[in-house]
Design an enzyme around this catalytic site. Structure first.
Site, PDB file in Angstrom:
ATOM      1  N   GLU A 157      31.122  -7.850  21.072  1.00 51.30           N
ATOM      2  CA  GLU A 157      30.832  -8.425  22.388  1.00 51.30           C
ATOM      3  C   GLU A 157      32.057  -8.998  23.106  1.00 51.30           C
ATOM      4  OE1 GLU A 157      27.645 -11.183  21.681  1.00 51.30           O
ATOM      5  OE2 GLU A 157      26.338  -9.641  20.880  1.00 51.30           O
ATOM      6  N   ASN A 198      31.326  -3.172  18.666  1.00 51.21           N
ATOM      7  CA  ASN A 198      29.882  -3.335  18.875  1.00 51.21           C
ATOM      8  C   ASN A 198      29.616  -4.197  20.108  1.00 51.21           C
ATOM      9  OD1 ASN A 198      27.154  -3.002  17.728  1.00 51.21           O
ATOM     10  ND2 ASN A 198      27.214  -5.226  17.367  1.00 51.21           N
ATOM     11  N   HIS A 235      19.494  -3.654  22.941  1.00 46.78           N
ATOM     12  CA  HIS A 235      18.376  -4.604  23.100  1.00 46.78           C
ATOM     13  C   HIS A 235      17.747  -4.296  24.455  1.00 46.78           C
ATOM     14  CE1 HIS A 235      19.521  -7.025  19.643  1.00 46.78           C
ATOM     15  NE2 HIS A 235      20.760  -7.088  20.090  1.00 46.78           N
ATOM     16  N   GLU A 264      21.389  -2.533  16.928  1.00 46.10           N
ATOM     17  CA  GLU A 264      20.508  -3.710  16.963  1.00 46.10           C
ATOM     18  C   GLU A 264      19.264  -3.405  17.791  1.00 46.10           C
ATOM     19  OE1 GLU A 264      22.661  -7.263  18.133  1.00 46.10           O
ATOM     20  OE2 GLU A 264      24.422  -6.678  16.980  1.00 46.10           O
ATOM     21  N   ASP A 266      15.975  -3.092  19.623  1.00 47.30           N
ATOM     22  CA  ASP A 266      14.636  -3.654  19.804  1.00 47.30           C
ATOM     23  C   ASP A 266      14.220  -3.375  21.243  1.00 47.30           C
ATOM     24  OD1 ASP A 266      16.173  -5.681  21.071  1.00 47.30           O
ATOM     25  OD2 ASP A 266      15.835  -7.114  19.451  1.00 47.30           O
TER      26      ASP A 266
HETATM   27  O1  G3I Z   1      18.430 -21.521  10.272  1.00 47.13           O
HETATM   28  C1  G3I Z   1      18.545 -22.547  11.258  1.00 47.13           C
HETATM   29  C2  G3I Z   1      17.472 -23.604  11.067  1.00 47.13           C
HETATM   30  O2  G3I Z   1      17.664 -24.234   9.832  1.00 47.13           O
HETATM   31  C3  G3I Z   1      17.546 -24.597  12.204  1.00 47.13           C
HETATM   32  O3  G3I Z   1      16.494 -25.499  12.110  1.00 47.13           O
HETATM   33  C4  G3I Z   1      17.461 -23.881  13.554  1.00 47.13           C
HETATM   34  C5  G3I Z   1      17.609 -24.863  14.711  1.00 47.13           C
HETATM   35  O4  G3I Z   1      18.279 -24.300  15.816  1.00 47.13           O
HETATM   36  O5  G3I Z   1      18.476 -22.907  13.621  1.00 47.13           O
HETATM   37  C6  G3I Z   1      18.411 -21.915  12.619  1.00 47.13           C
HETATM   38  O6  G3I Z   1      19.467 -21.009  12.795  1.00 47.13           O
HETATM   39  C7  G3I Z   1      19.338 -20.090  13.869  1.00 47.13           C
HETATM   40  C8  G3I Z   1      19.526 -18.704  13.330  1.00 47.13           C
HETATM   41  O7  G3I Z   1      19.490 -17.765  14.381  1.00 47.13           O
HETATM   42  C9  G3I Z   1      18.470 -18.309  12.313  1.00 47.13           C
HETATM   43  O8  G3I Z   1      17.217 -18.256  12.936  1.00 47.13           O
HETATM   44  C10 G3I Z   1      20.388 -20.396  14.899  1.00 47.13           C
HETATM   45  O9  G3I Z   1      20.148 -21.637  15.522  1.00 47.13           O
HETATM   46  C11 G3I Z   1      20.398 -19.330  15.962  1.00 47.13           C
HETATM   47  O10 G3I Z   1      21.514 -19.530  16.808  1.00 47.13           O
HETATM   48  C12 G3I Z   1      20.524 -17.967  15.315  1.00 47.13           C
HETATM   49  O11 G3I Z   1      20.400 -16.986  16.322  1.00 47.13           O
HETATM   50  C13 G3I Z   1      20.939 -15.730  16.003  1.00 47.13           C
HETATM   51  C14 G3I Z   1      21.865 -15.285  17.111  1.00 47.13           C
HETATM   52  O12 G3I Z   1      22.363 -13.986  16.850  1.00 47.13           O
HETATM   53  C15 G3I Z   1      23.037 -16.228  17.260  1.00 47.13           C
HETATM   54  O13 G3I Z   1      23.960 -15.753  18.153  1.00 47.13           O
HETATM   55  C16 G3I Z   1      19.813 -14.726  15.847  1.00 47.13           C
HETATM   56  O14 G3I Z   1      19.051 -15.039  14.681  1.00 47.13           O
HETATM   57  C17 G3I Z   1      20.383 -13.311  15.696  1.00 47.13           C
HETATM   58  O15 G3I Z   1      19.324 -12.372  15.776  1.00 47.13           O
HETATM   59  C18 G3I Z   1      21.339 -13.022  16.836  1.00 47.13           C
HETATM   60  O16 G3I Z   1      21.892 -11.747  16.626  1.00 47.13           O
HETATM   61  C19 G3I Z   1      22.745 -11.300  17.677  1.00 47.13           C
HETATM   62  C20 G3I Z   1      23.807 -10.427  17.048  1.00 47.13           C
HETATM   63  O17 G3I Z   1      24.496 -11.136  16.033  1.00 47.13           O
HETATM   64  C21 G3I Z   1      24.781  -9.900  18.096  1.00 47.13           C
HETATM   65  N1  G3I Z   1      24.091  -9.232  19.152  1.00 47.13           N
HETATM   66  C22 G3I Z   1      23.012  -9.984  19.781  1.00 47.13           C
HETATM   67  C23 G3I Z   1      22.011 -10.454  18.749  1.00 47.13           C
HETATM   68  C24 G3I Z   1      20.856 -11.162  19.381  1.00 47.13           C
HETATM   69  O18 G3I Z   1      21.268 -12.343  20.012  1.00 47.13           O
END
Ligand code: G3I
Length: 458
Positions: A157, A198, A235, A264, A266
């Site tokens: 990105e 990516n 996405h 990725e 969806d």
């Molecule tokens: O696990 C913690 C939890 O303990 C806590 O209570 C909670 C509170 O905010 O956060 C949880 O972690 C989160 C994590 O996902 C797991 O669910 C993070 O805050 C959250 O920021 C994180 O988001 C991820 C995101 O990337 C961050 O940028 C998404 O799961 C993940 O699907 C997403 O993936 C990205 C790719 O890496 C790059 N391309 C886009 C894609 C979608 O955004």
């Protein structure tokens, strides 16, 4: 009776060693899982994995059954692997490698250099200290996983969403060469891993961001910067819909000499509409030889980062949705679908393509050209489809009147930049079978071409 089996096993081993996903099937019957069906087409079918869900039996059984490529959804990101500078924590991410080995899957590594999900210490660095920290992270992580990762998203990105330039970030501010520095460092650390760039919103060929990434990859190939693949996150939702030129995008990246991976996927929606789009994405990938795999960004709708959009292949209870059936059917349906994917129901921004403008009827040995123009204030992208008449072409020339100025051409060479410009085939796309088509395009500033192009066999 054992001899043929031995030969098959030896052949299969050779194909695996060559990096192929082709699986020798004892019969021509349709495969019953996504991974097996993709493998029969020489591709993989993967999913993002939330490692803490591996203990969920419904999740785990779908994972083990359906997928042969795994990506850690968050656990191989920079903040997860290097929480303190030069102190690495591989324990959680290593569980993904273990699971992949248990089920015969491969692993995509995600991601080594990114403006997001940086640990606090990295967010506070700049200049040479940050550049060196980035390179150290790449080297340490890739060395730990050497030989265990099929492909790495080396850089994620790095481009801006709207202006076709680089995204501002602390990494970008270390100098424009940070991306190539990352790729060179990665090649040295694990020469066997495929190295990918990516990004998201790079699916629509007409969007400036797609063009910007394309130009970077083309430049890297021309200058010998190591890059093996481009990941299209894909996405899709109402703001960023599946575009009708998605296959063109896959083809054009592949024509640069890189693999293309859908990394990725969806698609927000439900029912038949969602299923049709999923099927079209798969058909598009199968139609492009170097589109070598598809990864969905999660298993059940409830696992998705966009759960409210129900964008995945299994419902919250783990039942396959119509989208799953569409994907499996498309994977089992052959590598050269006869009908092109249907257009997206909603118009993509920044502008809608104009209607194709035919150049007239075809005669033997001749060709026709149609254009599709996306114009905005001050610029345009024109895509030209060249179709052979009732005889095959061995070369072609298309003449277009360009009121503005061409700044960039792909899959053709241009005689000039403005006025009457002739575009000729390049080495790999001059041969077009009777009735078949090939595409080229050009980007420019000023007013877009509006007239009818002429096509001549060369
Ligand atoms: O696990 C913690 C939890 O303990 C806590 O209570 C909670 C509170 O905010 O956060 C949880 O972690 C989160 C994590 O996902 C797991 O669910 C993070 O805050 C959250 O920021 C994180 O988001 C991820 C995101 O990337 C961050 O940028 C998404 O799961 C993940 O699907 C997403 O993936 C990205 C790719 O890496 C790059 N391309 C886009 C894609 C979608 O955004």
């Amino acid at each position: 009776m054992t001899r043929p089996r031995t030969v098959l096993v030896a052949l299969a081993a050779g194909l695996v060693a060559a990096g192929s996903f082709l699986v020798l099937s004892p019969s021509a019957s349709a495969a019953s899982t996504l991974g097996a069906a993709a493998a029969e087409k020489g591709r993989y079918f993967g999913t993002a994995v939330a490692i803490n869900k591996l203990s969920d039996s419904t999740y785990s059984s779908i994972l083990n059954r359906e997928f042969n490529m795994l990506t850690a959804e968050n656990e191989m990101k920079i903040d997860a692997l290097e929480p303190q500078q030069n102190q690495f924590n591989f324990t959680t991410a290593d569980r993904l490698i273990t699971r992949a080995n248990e089920i015969g899957a491969k692993v995509r590594g995600h991601t080594l250099a990114w403006h997001s999900q940086q640990p606090g210490w990295m967010q506070n660095l700049s200049g040479t200290a940050l550049r060196n920290a980035m390179k150290n992270h790449i080297t340490q992580v890739m060395t730990h996983y050497k030989g265990k990762i099929y492909a790495w998203d080396v850089v994620n990105e790095a481009f801006d969403d709207s202006n076709g330039g680089r995204r501002d970030s602390n990494l970008q501010r270390t100098g424009n060469d940070w991306i190539e520095d990352a790729f060179r460092t990665a090649r040295t650390a694990d020469p066997a891993a495929k190295l990918c760039y990516n990004d998201y919103n790079t699916d629509n060929w007409s969007w400036a961001k797609t063009q910007a990434v394309y130009n970077m990859v083309r430049d890297f190939k021309a200058r010998g910067v190591p890059i093996d693949c481009v990941g299209l996150q894909s996405h899709f939702n109402s703001g960023s819909p599946y575009p009708s030129n998605y296959r063109t995008t896959l083809e054009n990246f592949a024509a640069l000499g890189v693999d293309v991976q859908i990394t990725e996927l969806d698609i927000e929606g439900s029912g038949t509409t969602q299923a049709t789009t999923y099927g079209n994405v798969v058909k598009d990938c199968l139609a492009v030889a170097r589109c070598n795999g598809i990864t969905v960004w999660g298993i059940r709708d409830t696992d998705s980062w966009r759960a409210s959009g129900t964008p995945l292949l299994f419902d919250g209870s783990g039942n396959p949705k119509p989208a799953y059936n569409a994907v499996l059917s498309a994977l089992n349906g052959g590598t050269t679908p006869s009908s092109p994917s249907s257009p997206s129901p909603s118009s993509p921004s920044p502008s809608s393509p104009s209607s194709p403008s035919p150049s007239g009827p075809t005669t033997p040995g001749s060709c026709s050209a149609t254009t599709s123009v996306n114009a905005w204030t001050g610029g345009f992208v024109t895509t030209v489809k060249v179709t052979a008449g009732s005889s095959a072409l061995t070369g072609w020339r298309v003449s277009v009147t360009v009121p503005g100025a061409v700044t960039n051409t792909w899959n053709a060479s241009a005689s000039g930049t403005s006025g009457a410009v002739t575009f000729s085939n390049v080495s790999y796309n001059g041969r077009v079978a009777a009735g078949q088509s090939t595409e080229f395009g050009f980007q420019g500033t000023g007013t877009a071409p509006s007239g009818t192009p002429t096509c001549a066999a060369a």
